[in-house]
Design a protein around this motif. Structure first.
Motif, PDB file in Angstrom:
ATOM      1  N   TRP A  48      20.988 -34.035   3.563  1.00 39.69           N
ATOM      2  CA  TRP A  48      20.620 -33.751   4.959  1.00 39.69           C
ATOM      3  C   TRP A  48      19.107 -33.537   5.012  1.00 39.69           C
ATOM      4  N   ASN A  56      19.581 -29.765   2.637  1.00 39.58           N
ATOM      5  CA  ASN A  56      20.764 -29.478   1.840  1.00 39.58           C
ATOM      6  C   ASN A  56      21.201 -30.763   1.139  1.00 39.58           C
ATOM      7  N   ARG A  57      21.891 -30.597   0.007  1.00 40.17           N
ATOM      8  CA  ARG A  57      22.437 -31.753  -0.667  1.00 40.17           C
ATOM      9  C   ARG A  57      23.837 -31.425  -1.163  1.00 40.17           C
ATOM     10  N   GLY A  58      24.640 -32.453  -1.246  1.00 42.70           N
ATOM     11  CA  GLY A  58      26.002 -32.290  -1.722  1.00 42.70           C
ATOM     12  C   GLY A  58      26.064 -32.295  -3.236  1.00 42.70           C
TER      13      GLY A  58
ATOM     14  N   GLY B  96      24.921 -24.393   6.498  1.00 42.99           N
ATOM     15  CA  GLY B  96      23.992 -25.283   5.803  1.00 42.99           C
ATOM     16  C   GLY B  96      24.225 -26.719   6.189  1.00 42.99           C
ATOM     17  N   ASN B  97      25.052 -26.894   7.245  1.00 45.06           N
ATOM     18  CA  ASN B  97      25.326 -28.232   7.763  1.00 45.06           C
ATOM     19  C   ASN B  97      25.883 -29.188   6.707  1.00 45.06           C
ATOM     20  N   GLN B  98      26.707 -28.662   5.798  1.00 39.64           N
ATOM     21  CA  GLN B  98      27.454 -29.532   4.884  1.00 39.64           C
ATOM     22  C   GLN B  98      28.774 -29.879   5.543  1.00 39.64           C
ATOM     23  N   TYR B 100      32.362 -31.956   5.579  1.00 41.38           N
ATOM     24  CA  TYR B 100      33.377 -32.523   4.712  1.00 41.38           C
ATOM     25  C   TYR B 100      34.367 -33.286   5.581  1.00 41.38           C
TER      26      TYR B 100
END
Lengths: 114, 111
Positions: A48, A56-58, B96-98, B100
């Protein structure tokens, strides 16, 4: 108004090579998200970016990286390609970093690693 | 690991009847839930969402229900129309705007 665009549509690489995928967000959108959709899996959050910064990262290895340019377009780079990197890569943009900002998706780049 | 699951890969419904698409999640940190619709060769498009502080949100023919204790989300489409035929993805957001996403349910509305 133009939607989110991604290029190329298809990309074929061999193992060990590098791939670069590009995304242009909707005009006025500052946030860009990258997702990977491998066969049989849901979209997996990759990265992101907002206002030029990675926010942020996955759960992906460091060989997946990217950047966001001053015009808010973005690049996803995948180094040392592996066969399992073959997937559809989707980019989405939103107005900003707010939770309720709708994400608009591009059509995706299909990456095939041989 | 798949934190958002859609266990039905496909669903067929007669036109005019109700379509119910289901989604389960495992992470109690999720605070916002969404449904997306996807046509072939296009990216997903946003359909409807619900905050974790609510249990229902309605928008025209589309209603999303959230059962936090069961960690279950559902989308109701009433009445179903042939144009609703598409793949539907549920998604959930962590701080954190993750986001899924589930693996999708392919809905076919039979005229």
């Amino acid at each position: 108004e133009a939607g989110v665009t991604q290029s190329p549509t298809h990309l074929i690489k061999t193992r060990g090579q590098q791939a670069t995928l590009r995304c242009s967000p909707i005009s006025g959108h500052t946030s860009v998200y990258w997702y990977q959709q491998a066969l049989g899996l849901g979209l997996q959050f990759l990265l992101w970016y907002d206002e030029g910064e990675e926010r942020n990262r996955g759960n992906f290895p460091p060989r997946f990286s990217g950047r966001q340019f001053p015009n808010y377009s973005s690049e996803l780079n995948v180094n040392a390609l592996e066969l399992e990197d073959s997937a559809l890569y989707l980019c989405a943009s939103s107005l900003g970093a707010g939770v309720y900002n709708e994400q608009f998706f591009g059509p995706g780049t299909r990456l095939t690693v041989l | 690991d798949q934190q958002v699951k859609q266990n039905s890969p496909s669903l067929s419904v007669q036109e005019g009847r109700i379509s119910i698409l289901n989604c389960d999640y495992t992470n109690s940190m999720f605070d916002y839930f969404l449904w997306y619709k996807k046509y072939p060769a296009e990216g997903p498009t946003f359909l409807i969402s619900i905050s974790s502080i609510k249990d229902k949100n309605e928008d025209g023919r589309f209603t999303v229900f959230l059962n936090k204790s069961a960690k279950h989300l559902s989308l109701h489409i009433v009445p179903s129309q042939p144009g609703d035929s598409a793949v539907y993805f549920c998604a959930a957001r962590r701080p954190g705007n993750q986001f899924y996403f589930g693996t999708g349910t392919s809905l076919t509305v039979i005229p």
